[in-house]
Design a protein around this motif. Structure first.
Motif, PDB file in Angstrom:
ATOM      1  N   GLU A 198       0.846  -1.337  -0.134  1.00  0.00           N
ATOM      2  CA  GLU A 198       0.026  -0.093   0.111  1.00  0.00           C
ATOM      3  C   GLU A 198       0.778   1.267  -0.196  1.00  0.00           C
ATOM      4  O   GLU A 198       1.992   1.234   0.686  1.00  0.00           O
ATOM      5  N   GLY A 199       0.417   2.284  -0.654  1.00  0.00           N
ATOM      6  CA  GLY A 199       1.064   3.464  -0.762  1.00  0.00           C
ATOM      7  C   GLY A 199       2.374   3.617  -1.539  1.00  0.00           C
ATOM      8  O   GLY A 199       2.604   2.862  -2.282  1.00  0.00           O
ATOM      9  N   GLY A 200       3.039   4.607  -1.260  1.00  0.00           N
ATOM     10  CA  GLY A 200       4.310   4.852  -2.080  1.00  0.00           C
ATOM     11  C   GLY A 200       3.903   5.785  -3.264  1.00  0.00           C
ATOM     12  O   GLY A 200       2.673   5.653  -4.033  1.00  0.00           O
ATOM     13  N   LYS A 201       5.027   6.230  -3.973  1.00  0.00           N
ATOM     14  CA  LYS A 201       4.943   6.701  -5.154  1.00  0.00           C
ATOM     15  C   LYS A 201       4.405   5.978  -6.663  1.00  0.00           C
ATOM     16  O   LYS A 201       4.114   6.597  -7.472  1.00  0.00           O
ATOM     17  N   ARG A 220       6.304   5.044   5.299  1.00  0.00           N
ATOM     18  CA  ARG A 220       5.184   5.732   4.506  1.00  0.00           C
ATOM     19  C   ARG A 220       4.383   6.052   5.551  1.00  0.00           C
ATOM     20  O   ARG A 220       3.066   6.306   5.372  1.00  0.00           O
ATOM     21  N   GLY A 221       5.017   6.787   6.851  1.00  0.00           N
ATOM     22  CA  GLY A 221       4.154   7.211   7.958  1.00  0.00           C
ATOM     23  C   GLY A 221       3.342   6.282   8.796  1.00  0.00           C
ATOM     24  O   GLY A 221       2.479   6.782   9.664  1.00  0.00           O
ATOM     25  N   ARG A 222       3.629   5.240   8.754  1.00  0.00           N
ATOM     26  CA  ARG A 222       2.906   4.099   9.303  1.00  0.00           C
ATOM     27  C   ARG A 222       4.042   3.228   9.916  1.00  0.00           C
ATOM     28  O   ARG A 222       5.266   3.108   9.505  1.00  0.00           O
ATOM     29  N   PRO A 223       3.516   2.462  10.700  1.00  0.00           N
ATOM     30  CA  PRO A 223       4.613   1.296  11.550  1.00  0.00           C
ATOM     31  C   PRO A 223       5.339   0.284  10.410  1.00  0.00           C
ATOM     32  O   PRO A 223       4.507  -0.066   9.568  1.00  0.00           O
ATOM     33  N   THR A 224       6.355   0.101  10.375  1.00  0.00           N
ATOM     34  CA  THR A 224       6.903  -0.879   9.538  1.00  0.00           C
ATOM     35  C   THR A 224       6.161  -2.288   9.962  1.00  0.00           C
ATOM     36  O   THR A 224       5.747  -2.552  10.857  1.00  0.00           O
ATOM     37  N   VAL A 225       6.657  -3.137   8.569  1.00  0.00           N
ATOM     38  CA  VAL A 225       5.820  -4.586   8.894  1.00  0.00           C
ATOM     39  C   VAL A 225       6.254  -5.182  10.358  1.00  0.00           C
ATOM     40  O   VAL A 225       5.423  -5.892  10.783  1.00  0.00           O
ATOM     41  N   HIS A 226       7.355  -5.213  10.550  1.00  0.00           N
ATOM     42  CA  HIS A 226       7.996  -5.963  11.705  1.00  0.00           C
ATOM     43  C   HIS A 226       7.364  -5.329  13.048  1.00  0.00           C
ATOM     44  O   HIS A 226       7.336  -6.019  14.101  1.00  0.00           O
ATOM     45  N   ARG A 227       6.960  -4.120  13.083  1.00  0.00           N
ATOM     46  CA  ARG A 227       6.336  -3.589  14.070  1.00  0.00           C
ATOM     47  C   ARG A 227       4.836  -3.637  14.224  1.00  0.00           C
ATOM     48  O   ARG A 227       4.563  -3.952  15.399  1.00  0.00           O
ATOM     49  N   LYS A 228       4.007  -3.682  13.163  1.00  0.00           N
ATOM     50  CA  LYS A 228       2.937  -3.910  13.201  1.00  0.00           C
ATOM     51  C   LYS A 228       2.537  -5.419  13.437  1.00  0.00           C
ATOM     52  O   LYS A 228       1.687  -5.682  13.919  1.00  0.00           O
ATOM     53  N   TRP A 229       3.324  -6.374  12.867  1.00  0.00           N
ATOM     54  CA  TRP A 229       3.260  -7.701  13.181  1.00  0.00           C
ATOM     55  C   TRP A 229       4.635  -8.107  14.106  1.00  0.00           C
ATOM     56  O   TRP A 229       4.490  -7.945  15.301  1.00  0.00           O
ATOM     57  N   ASP A 230       5.422  -9.091  13.478  1.00  0.00           N
ATOM     58  CA  ASP A 230       6.515  -9.393  14.237  1.00  0.00           C
ATOM     59  C   ASP A 230       7.776  -9.578  13.297  1.00  0.00           C
ATOM     60  O   ASP A 230       7.378  -9.434  11.736  1.00  0.00           O
ATOM     61  N   GLU A 283      17.567  17.587   4.948  1.00  0.00           N
ATOM     62  CA  GLU A 283      16.598  18.908   4.927  1.00  0.00           C
ATOM     63  C   GLU A 283      15.209  18.354   5.062  1.00  0.00           C
ATOM     64  O   GLU A 283      14.286  19.240   5.352  1.00  0.00           O
ATOM     65  N   GLY A 284      14.890  17.246   5.189  1.00  0.00           N
ATOM     66  CA  GLY A 284      13.487  16.584   5.071  1.00  0.00           C
ATOM     67  C   GLY A 284      12.845  16.848   6.276  1.00  0.00           C
ATOM     68  O   GLY A 284      13.378  16.822   7.597  1.00  0.00           O
ATOM     69  N   ASP A 285      11.525  16.733   6.383  1.00  0.00           N
ATOM     70  CA  ASP A 285      10.626  16.632   7.309  1.00  0.00           C
ATOM     71  C   ASP A 285      10.224  15.261   7.633  1.00  0.00           C
ATOM     72  O   ASP A 285       9.629  14.670   6.888  1.00  0.00           O
ATOM     73  N   VAL A 286      10.020  14.667   9.138  1.00  0.00           N
ATOM     74  CA  VAL A 286       9.606  13.342   9.316  1.00  0.00           C
ATOM     75  C   VAL A 286       8.084  13.170   8.982  1.00  0.00           C
ATOM     76  O   VAL A 286       7.768  12.130   8.377  1.00  0.00           O
ATOM     77  N   ASP A 287       7.239  14.068   9.150  1.00  0.00           N
ATOM     78  CA  ASP A 287       5.877  14.132   8.671  1.00  0.00           C
ATOM     79  C   ASP A 287       5.912  13.912   7.083  1.00  0.00           C
ATOM     80  O   ASP A 287       4.896  13.261   6.573  1.00  0.00           O
ATOM     81  N   ALA A 288       6.481  14.823   6.546  1.00  0.00           N
ATOM     82  CA  ALA A 288       6.453  14.771   4.900  1.00  0.00           C
ATOM     83  C   ALA A 288       6.997  13.427   4.391  1.00  0.00           C
ATOM     84  O   ALA A 288       6.442  12.776   3.298  1.00  0.00           O
ATOM     85  N   MET A 289       7.896  13.182   5.192  1.00  0.00           N
ATOM     86  CA  MET A 289       8.561  11.848   4.591  1.00  0.00           C
ATOM     87  C   MET A 289       8.064  10.744   4.897  1.00  0.00           C
ATOM     88  O   MET A 289       8.480   9.616   4.224  1.00  0.00           O
ATOM     89  N   GLY A 290       7.716  10.566   6.024  1.00  0.00           N
ATOM     90  CA  GLY A 290       6.811   9.496   6.447  1.00  0.00           C
ATOM     91  C   GLY A 290       7.769   8.440   6.963  1.00  0.00           C
ATOM     92  O   GLY A 290       7.554   7.240   7.208  1.00  0.00           O
ATOM     93  N   LYS A 291       9.282   8.740   7.560  1.00  0.00           N
ATOM     94  CA  LYS A 291      10.023   7.839   8.040  1.00  0.00           C
ATOM     95  C   LYS A 291      10.793   8.889   8.713  1.00  0.00           C
ATOM     96  O   LYS A 291      11.224  10.022   8.405  1.00  0.00           O
ATOM     97  N   ILE A 345      14.048  15.141  -8.313  1.00  0.00           N
ATOM     98  CA  ILE A 345      15.096  16.234  -7.611  1.00  0.00           C
ATOM     99  C   ILE A 345      14.118  17.218  -6.843  1.00  0.00           C
ATOM    100  O   ILE A 345      14.793  17.859  -6.370  1.00  0.00           O
ATOM    101  N   SER A 346      12.930  17.294  -7.330  1.00  0.00           N
ATOM    102  CA  SER A 346      11.988  18.278  -6.424  1.00  0.00           C
ATOM    103  C   SER A 346      11.408  17.903  -5.525  1.00  0.00           C
ATOM    104  O   SER A 346      10.375  18.407  -4.826  1.00  0.00           O
ATOM    105  N   ARG A 347      11.325  16.408  -5.418  1.00  0.00           N
ATOM    106  CA  ARG A 347      10.183  15.903  -4.347  1.00  0.00           C
ATOM    107  C   ARG A 347      10.585  16.405  -3.102  1.00  0.00           C
ATOM    108  O   ARG A 347      11.582  16.443  -2.616  1.00  0.00           O
ATOM    109  N   ARG A 348       9.570  16.191  -2.236  1.00  0.00           N
ATOM    110  CA  ARG A 348       9.535  16.422  -0.797  1.00  0.00           C
ATOM    111  C   ARG A 348       9.557  15.274   0.176  1.00  0.00           C
ATOM    112  O   ARG A 348       9.521  15.347   1.346  1.00  0.00           O
ATOM    113  N   ASN A 349       9.570  14.128  -0.611  1.00  0.00           N
ATOM    114  CA  ASN A 349       9.437  12.918   0.144  1.00  0.00           C
ATOM    115  C   ASN A 349       9.902  11.592  -0.481  1.00  0.00           C
ATOM    116  O   ASN A 349      10.036  11.628  -1.806  1.00  0.00           O
TER     117      ASN A 349
END
Length: 290
Positions: free
Chosen positions: A39-42, A93-103, A223-231, A286-290
């Protein structure tokens, strides 16, 4: 078609394709984890397949199968990269990684299953009726994703973290050409391979694009922001890793990325105006923010 419109349409088609593909699979955690990771991603890699196929007038349904294949392999790589034994990330992608959500065990198995799904998709006759074309796609995807491509790049990256001295620019360039660039190159070339056409122009485009993509990632880690980057951001500096930014500085890194985008666009001259969406894709990288 404008790049952003094409990217959105590709993402929608790929997501719907995965929903159809996984429909009816066993109702077990590993399958749920696979779907979650997809799910998600560009969907940039999948878009490159679809757009390269459009340039060669390939049946869109065949192109979609190859686009799904590269996205499945990419998703597997992210699931494994996030594991505690590798990058040890909590967010993707702004959500828990798979090993965090499951194991961890579920994450390893989900990654394994996503990898094999990628090869299933390109080796299925629905991808192309000619067995030689399917074999070519499968072979080149194996080389791009294995120990002569993406896996090699990840291994070199992990070794660099344990090395006594940071890598120099040539070593970083080689590492990223494998870790990030190999799958991007396969994605860009796949449309030509589906058409039994020369993949060289798209390969040259992708080689420059992949390196520009990684330089942009290095800039975003600073330079990135954690909220925009999702990581998480700033992890490279915290680990003392050599990056294009640490070796070149921000301004020179941006200049190098700009030059690579120009190189990528120039490689598309053979396709004329039809390749404008791919030129826009290079500028987007080269212009993306995440």
């Amino acid at each position: 078609m404008h790049f952003e419109t094409g990217l959105h349409q590709a993402a929608q088609a790929i997501g719907a394709g995965f929903a159809r593909e996984l429909d009816g699979w066993p109702d077990v955690p590993v399958v749920h984890a696979m779907a979650y990771a997809l799910e998600g991603g560009k969907r940039l890699r999948g878009y490159l397949v679809i757009e390269g196929a459009r340039l060669h007038d390939v049946d869109p349904d065949r192109a979609l199968r190859a686009a799904m294949a590269i996205e499945a392999v990419h998703a597997y790589s992210l699931v494994h990269d996030d594991l505690p034994c590798m990058d040890d990330d909590d967010l993707r992608r702004g959500r828990p990684t798979v090993h965090r959500k499951w194991d961890e065990a579920t994450a390893v198995l989900a990654g394994d299953a996503l990898q094999t799904l990628g090869f299933e998709l390109v080796s299925d006759p629905a991808c192309h009726p000619d067995a030689d074309v399917r074999a070519d796609l499968t072979l080149t995807l194996a080389r791009a994703s294995g120990a002569r491509g993406m896996v090699l790049g990840q291994a070199l990256d992990m070794a660099a973290e344990r090395a006594d001295a940071p890598l120099d620019l040539a070593a970083i360039t080689r590492l990223q050409a494998d870790k990030t660039g190999a799958l991007i190159r396969w994605a860009a070339e796949a449309g030509a391979r589906l058409a039994c056409a020369d993949p060289a122009p798209l390969g040259t485009y992708a080689q420059a694009l992949g390196l520009a993509f990684q330089i942009a990632d290095d800039i975003l880690d600073v330079e990135g922001d954690v909220d925009a980057m999702g990581k998480a951001v700033g992890k490279d500096a915290d680990r003392g890793k050599a990056t294009f930014v640490s070796l070149l500085g921000l301004d020179a890194a941006r200049g190098r990325a700009d030059a690579l985008v120009t190189e990528a666009c120039d490689a598309l001259a053979v396709y004329g105006a039809r390749a404008e969406p791919l030129r826009q894709a290079a500028r987007f990288v080269i212009s993306r923010r995440n």
